[in-house]
Design an enzyme around this catalytic site. Structure first.
Site, PDB file in Angstrom:
ATOM      1  N   GLY A  48       0.773  -1.070   0.095  1.00  0.00           N
ATOM      2  CA  GLY A  48       0.069   0.027  -0.118  1.00  0.00           C
ATOM      3  C   GLY A  48       0.854   1.170   0.106  1.00  0.00           C
ATOM      4  O   GLY A  48       0.641   2.122   0.786  1.00  0.00           O
ATOM      5  N   SER A  50       1.482   3.650  -2.370  1.00  0.00           N
ATOM      6  CA  SER A  50       1.500   4.727  -3.354  1.00  0.00           C
ATOM      7  C   SER A  50       0.976   6.093  -2.957  1.00  0.00           C
ATOM      8  O   SER A  50       1.075   7.252  -3.354  1.00  0.00           O
ATOM      9  CB  SER A  50       0.775   4.317  -4.620  1.00  0.00           C
ATOM     10  OG  SER A  50      -0.573   3.747  -4.253  1.00  0.00           O
ATOM     11  N   ASP A 111      -2.817  -6.674  -7.183  1.00  0.00           N
ATOM     12  CA  ASP A 111      -3.623  -7.073  -5.949  1.00  0.00           C
ATOM     13  C   ASP A 111      -3.210  -7.540  -4.986  1.00  0.00           C
ATOM     14  O   ASP A 111      -3.025  -8.851  -4.861  1.00  0.00           O
ATOM     15  CB  ASP A 111      -4.897  -7.739  -6.508  1.00  0.00           C
ATOM     16  CG  ASP A 111      -6.008  -7.898  -5.272  1.00  0.00           C
ATOM     17  OD1 ASP A 111      -5.836  -7.439  -4.163  1.00  0.00           O
ATOM     18  OD2 ASP A 111      -6.922  -8.911  -5.330  1.00  0.00           O
ATOM     19  N   LEU A 139      -2.362  -0.948   3.658  1.00  0.00           N
ATOM     20  CA  LEU A 139      -3.725  -1.231   2.825  1.00  0.00           C
ATOM     21  C   LEU A 139      -4.800  -0.553   3.215  1.00  0.00           C
ATOM     22  O   LEU A 139      -5.290  -0.564   4.488  1.00  0.00           O
ATOM     23  CB  LEU A 139      -3.857  -2.677   2.491  1.00  0.00           C
ATOM     24  CG  LEU A 139      -2.970  -3.464   1.765  1.00  0.00           C
ATOM     25  CD1 LEU A 139      -3.808  -4.774   1.213  1.00  0.00           C
ATOM     26  CD2 LEU A 139      -2.456  -2.883   0.428  1.00  0.00           C
ATOM     27  N   ALA A 140      -5.516   0.239   2.396  1.00  0.00           N
ATOM     28  CA  ALA A 140      -6.889   0.443   2.434  1.00  0.00           C
ATOM     29  C   ALA A 140      -7.726   0.164   1.512  1.00  0.00           C
ATOM     30  O   ALA A 140      -7.342   0.666   0.509  1.00  0.00           O
ATOM     31  CB  ALA A 140      -7.104   1.832   3.090  1.00  0.00           C
ATOM     32  N   TYR A 235     -16.370   4.646  13.763  1.00  0.00           N
ATOM     33  CA  TYR A 235     -15.018   4.162  13.625  1.00  0.00           C
ATOM     34  C   TYR A 235     -14.637   3.204  14.486  1.00  0.00           C
ATOM     35  O   TYR A 235     -14.765   1.986  14.388  1.00  0.00           O
ATOM     36  CB  TYR A 235     -13.876   5.264  13.231  1.00  0.00           C
ATOM     37  CG  TYR A 235     -12.809   5.073  12.592  1.00  0.00           C
ATOM     38  CD1 TYR A 235     -12.604   5.173  11.405  1.00  0.00           C
ATOM     39  CD2 TYR A 235     -11.884   3.946  13.079  1.00  0.00           C
ATOM     40  CE1 TYR A 235     -11.519   4.729  10.525  1.00  0.00           C
ATOM     41  CE2 TYR A 235     -10.822   3.350  12.223  1.00  0.00           C
ATOM     42  CZ  TYR A 235     -10.618   3.614  11.169  1.00  0.00           C
ATOM     43  OH  TYR A 235      -9.636   3.320  10.359  1.00  0.00           O
ATOM     44  N   VAL A 275      -6.263  13.875   6.281  1.00  0.00           N
ATOM     45  CA  VAL A 275      -7.023  13.753   4.934  1.00  0.00           C
ATOM     46  C   VAL A 275      -6.386  12.846   4.006  1.00  0.00           C
ATOM     47  O   VAL A 275      -5.249  12.909   3.659  1.00  0.00           O
ATOM     48  CB  VAL A 275      -7.053  15.245   4.188  1.00  0.00           C
ATOM     49  CG1 VAL A 275      -8.051  15.086   2.829  1.00  0.00           C
ATOM     50  CG2 VAL A 275      -7.424  15.832   5.176  1.00  0.00           C
ATOM     51  N   THR A 276      -6.888  11.678   3.409  1.00  0.00           N
ATOM     52  CA  THR A 276      -6.419  10.791   2.731  1.00  0.00           C
ATOM     53  C   THR A 276      -7.679  10.401   1.551  1.00  0.00           C
ATOM     54  O   THR A 276      -8.767  10.495   2.038  1.00  0.00           O
ATOM     55  CB  THR A 276      -5.651   9.625   2.908  1.00  0.00           C
ATOM     56  OG1 THR A 276      -6.941   8.583   3.647  1.00  0.00           O
ATOM     57  CG2 THR A 276      -4.566   9.654   4.267  1.00  0.00           C
TER      58      THR A 276
HETATM   59  P1  NAD Z   1      -4.931   5.554   1.421  1.00  0.00           P
HETATM   60  O1  NAD Z   1      -6.101   5.360   0.428  1.00  0.00           O
HETATM   61  O2  NAD Z   1      -4.131   7.001   1.057  1.00  0.00           O
HETATM   62  O3  NAD Z   1      -3.769   4.295   0.685  1.00  0.00           O
HETATM   63  C1  NAD Z   1      -4.261   2.990   0.588  1.00  0.00           C
HETATM   64  C2  NAD Z   1      -3.060   2.320  -0.116  1.00  0.00           C
HETATM   65  O4  NAD Z   1      -3.571   1.008  -0.374  1.00  0.00           O
HETATM   66  C3  NAD Z   1      -2.809   2.730  -1.542  1.00  0.00           C
HETATM   67  O5  NAD Z   1      -1.466   2.691  -1.716  1.00  0.00           O
HETATM   68  C4  NAD Z   1      -3.285   1.994  -2.463  1.00  0.00           C
HETATM   69  O6  NAD Z   1      -2.938   1.744  -3.743  1.00  0.00           O
HETATM   70  C5  NAD Z   1      -3.189   0.417  -1.733  1.00  0.00           C
HETATM   71  N1  NAD Z   1      -4.166  -0.657  -2.154  1.00  0.00           N
HETATM   72  C6  NAD Z   1      -5.506  -0.496  -1.861  1.00  0.00           C
HETATM   73  N2  NAD Z   1      -6.323  -1.620  -2.287  1.00  0.00           N
HETATM   74  C7  NAD Z   1      -4.973  -2.349  -2.733  1.00  0.00           C
HETATM   75  C8  NAD Z   1      -5.036  -3.714  -3.295  1.00  0.00           C
HETATM   76  N3  NAD Z   1      -6.055  -4.632  -3.427  1.00  0.00           N
HETATM   77  N4  NAD Z   1      -3.723  -4.227  -3.673  1.00  0.00           N
HETATM   78  C9  NAD Z   1      -2.539  -3.332  -3.349  1.00  0.00           C
HETATM   79  N5  NAD Z   1      -2.684  -2.331  -2.984  1.00  0.00           N
HETATM   80  C10 NAD Z   1      -3.922  -1.728  -2.746  1.00  0.00           C
HETATM   81  O7  NAD Z   1      -5.228   5.211   2.723  1.00  0.00           O
HETATM   82  P2  NAD Z   1      -4.721   5.505   4.098  1.00  0.00           P
HETATM   83  O8  NAD Z   1      -5.561   6.557   4.789  1.00  0.00           O
HETATM   84  O9  NAD Z   1      -3.064   5.950   4.009  1.00  0.00           O
HETATM   85  O10 NAD Z   1      -4.577   4.336   4.986  1.00  0.00           O
HETATM   86  C11 NAD Z   1      -3.446   3.314   4.967  1.00  0.00           C
HETATM   87  C12 NAD Z   1      -3.726   2.832   6.379  1.00  0.00           C
HETATM   88  O11 NAD Z   1      -3.646   3.608   7.260  1.00  0.00           O
HETATM   89  C13 NAD Z   1      -5.074   2.147   6.834  1.00  0.00           C
HETATM   90  O12 NAD Z   1      -4.999   0.796   7.497  1.00  0.00           O
HETATM   91  C14 NAD Z   1      -5.751   3.051   7.412  1.00  0.00           C
HETATM   92  O13 NAD Z   1      -6.788   2.475   8.301  1.00  0.00           O
HETATM   93  C15 NAD Z   1      -4.607   3.766   8.288  1.00  0.00           C
HETATM   94  N6  NAD Z   1      -4.936   4.948   8.876  1.00  0.00           N
HETATM   95  C16 NAD Z   1      -5.305   6.153   8.385  1.00  0.00           C
HETATM   96  C17 NAD Z   1      -5.734   7.274   8.902  1.00  0.00           C
HETATM   97  C18 NAD Z   1      -6.421   8.035   7.991  1.00  0.00           C
HETATM   98  O14 NAD Z   1      -6.950   9.087   8.989  1.00  0.00           O
HETATM   99  N7  NAD Z   1      -6.303   8.495   7.215  1.00  0.00           N
HETATM  100  C19 NAD Z   1      -5.498   7.313  10.316  1.00  0.00           C
HETATM  101  C20 NAD Z   1      -4.709   6.389  10.994  1.00  0.00           C
HETATM  102  C21 NAD Z   1      -4.587   5.097  10.314  1.00  0.00           C
END
Ligand code: NAD
Length: 392
Positions: A48, A50, A111, A139-140, A235, A275-276
């Site tokens: 994950g 990117s 994937d 991953l998300a 959440y 923000v993501t």
């Molecule tokens: P994001 O959407 O920015 O990133 C998700 C990543 O997963 C991307 O690189 C995407 O290409 C990859 N991905 C998704 N499905 C895939 C698949 N099937 N195969 C390969 N790659 C795949 O999300 P984020 O917010 O950075 O979240 C990442 C982690 O951090 C998650 O576990 C999320 O719960 C956690 N998190 C996020 C926050 C927040 O506020 N955004 C806070 C705390 C923790």
């Protein structure tokens, strides 16, 4: 092609390659400005890699510790007629900047849930890298195809055990309204755990360990969000929170597997709300984050993905002092968000905020700027009226 943002609901369907490169460079500049006094991993796998926290993890380990990195992502490549996704451009920019520094940086667009992805990663490591000393699981995803049964599981964002009514913000129309979300069924809870829980993290570590590509002392971490009362019903205490609880189980299981001859360890790391692309899709979160940003910016404690991950890597996972652990053995990097002072201020604003006073009471402007920057828009250095080749 002239590339402008095209927003559909909570997603932007275009991305600007030059803007994404600026965003990656800004994160690199932040990491390079840090005084890093510890030694870190030299061969890192980011699942994950990117966007969001995964991209920040890759940048932090490459430019902070000089690590070679292999990334796994699920992104759309650009065509002559259509822009690639932001993660595609971020990754191209990252790879080019890392290579300029003499670092190995390759990415597989696959994937991550499939066995094939694990096999392809193992092959790459064997061919190009030394054994892996850090695996970041970031991953998300809204769905997962079970690699053995082929069954597709969809995750849901629903409360558990009660129907919840909460304020929410439509970031497109800028309207604050109330949303009522029905309680999840047992099946929906189980499906969400299947997608966002620890099963796939375990499969990754099992495959890597079996293939003999993990280094002695290897560390692995998966990311989670916990939050407090305001976001708990949708959440922490909801379907996604149940899936995240499963990460705690997986961390224990992985640690007991790795702790033998490899002397490795697994941790869940708790990060703050930012923000993501993923968080913008969760009801209530954009409103909460807009208010949180205002309060934390006023307090001087605001942080984004790169600051959070730098704190995790430099001070915690590879720091000199003891880990900041909670009762469930999770590493806490989110504590500044959760102080009573911050939460009370956010809650007071939460009760007052309406569509009419949104910009006055919250940092929606900051939220929106960050949102557009996720897709490479809103950077002064980029001329958005100029012709731009979407193929990088
Ligand atoms: P994001 O959407 O920015 O990133 C998700 C990543 O997963 C991307 O690189 C995407 O290409 C990859 N991905 C998704 N499905 C895939 C698949 N099937 N195969 C390969 N790659 C795949 O999300 P984020 O917010 O950075 O979240 C990442 C982690 O951090 C998650 O576990 C999320 O719960 C956690 N998190 C996020 C926050 C927040 O506020 N955004 C806070 C705390 C923790």
């Amino acid at each position: 092609m002239i590339i402008k943002p095209k927003v559909r609901g909570f997603i932007c369907t275009t991305a600007h390659p030059e803007g994404c490169a600026v965003s990656v460079q800004e994160q690199i500049d932040y990491v390079e400005s840090q005084k890093i006094e510890t030694q870190g991993p030299k061969n890192v796998l980011v699942i994950g890699c990117s966007t969001g926290y995964g991209l920040a993890s890759r940048i932090t380990t490459a430019f902070g510790f000089g690590a070679n990195t292999l990334g796994v992502m699920f992104e759309k490549e650009a065509t002559e007629k259509r822009t690639g996704t932001a993660g595609w451009y971020n990754t191209k920019a990252f790879e080019s900047k890392a290579k300029d520094k003499g670092l190995y940086a390759e990415s597989l667009n696959l994937d991550a849930f499939a066995h094939d992805a694990k096999d392809a990663v193992i092959e790459k490591i064997r061919a190009n890298m030394d054994k892996i000393d850090l695996v970041v699981y970031s991953l998300a995803s809204p769905r997962r195809k079970d690699p053995d049964s082929g069954e597709i599981y969809n995750s849901v964002l629903k409360p558990v055990g009660e129907t919840v009514t909460r304020k929410t913000l439509n970031t497109d129309s800028q309207e604050v309204s109330e949303i009522t979300i029905e309680t999840a069924t047992e099946e929906e809870i189980a499906n969400t755990i299947n997608v966002m829980g620890g099963a796939d993290w375990e499969l990754w570590i099992e495959a890597l360990s079996k293939a003999g590509v993990l280094a002695e002392g290897v560390k692995t971490t998966a990311y989670t969000y916990i939050g407090k009362e305001l976001t708990w019903p949708i959440y922490g205490g909801a379907t996604i929170g149940k899936a995240k609880e499963d990460l705690d189980r997986a961390a224990q299981a992985i640690t007991s597997k790795l702790s033998g001859s490899l002397n490795g360890s697994a941790y869940v790391s708790v990060l703050k709300a930012i923000v993501t692309q993923s968080s913008s899709a969760i009801p209530v979160m954009p409103l909460y984050i807009s208010l949180l940003y205002r309060v934390m910016k006023e307090n001087g404690t605001h942080e984004g993905s790169i600051e959070q991950v730098s704190a995790l890597m430099f001070n915690e996972l590879f720091g000199d002092s003891e880990l900041t652990l909670d009762d469930s053995n999770r590493i806490r990097v989110d504590l500044k968000e959760l102080t009573d002072e911050v939460q009370n201020k956010v809650e007071a604003l939460w009760h007052q905020v309406t569509s009419e006073n949104l910009n006055e009471l919250s940092d929606f402007e900051g939220y929106q700027k960050d949102f557009f920057k996720l897709f490479g828009f809103g950077y002064d250095q980029v001329d958005y009226d100029a012709d731009c080749d979407p193929l990088v």
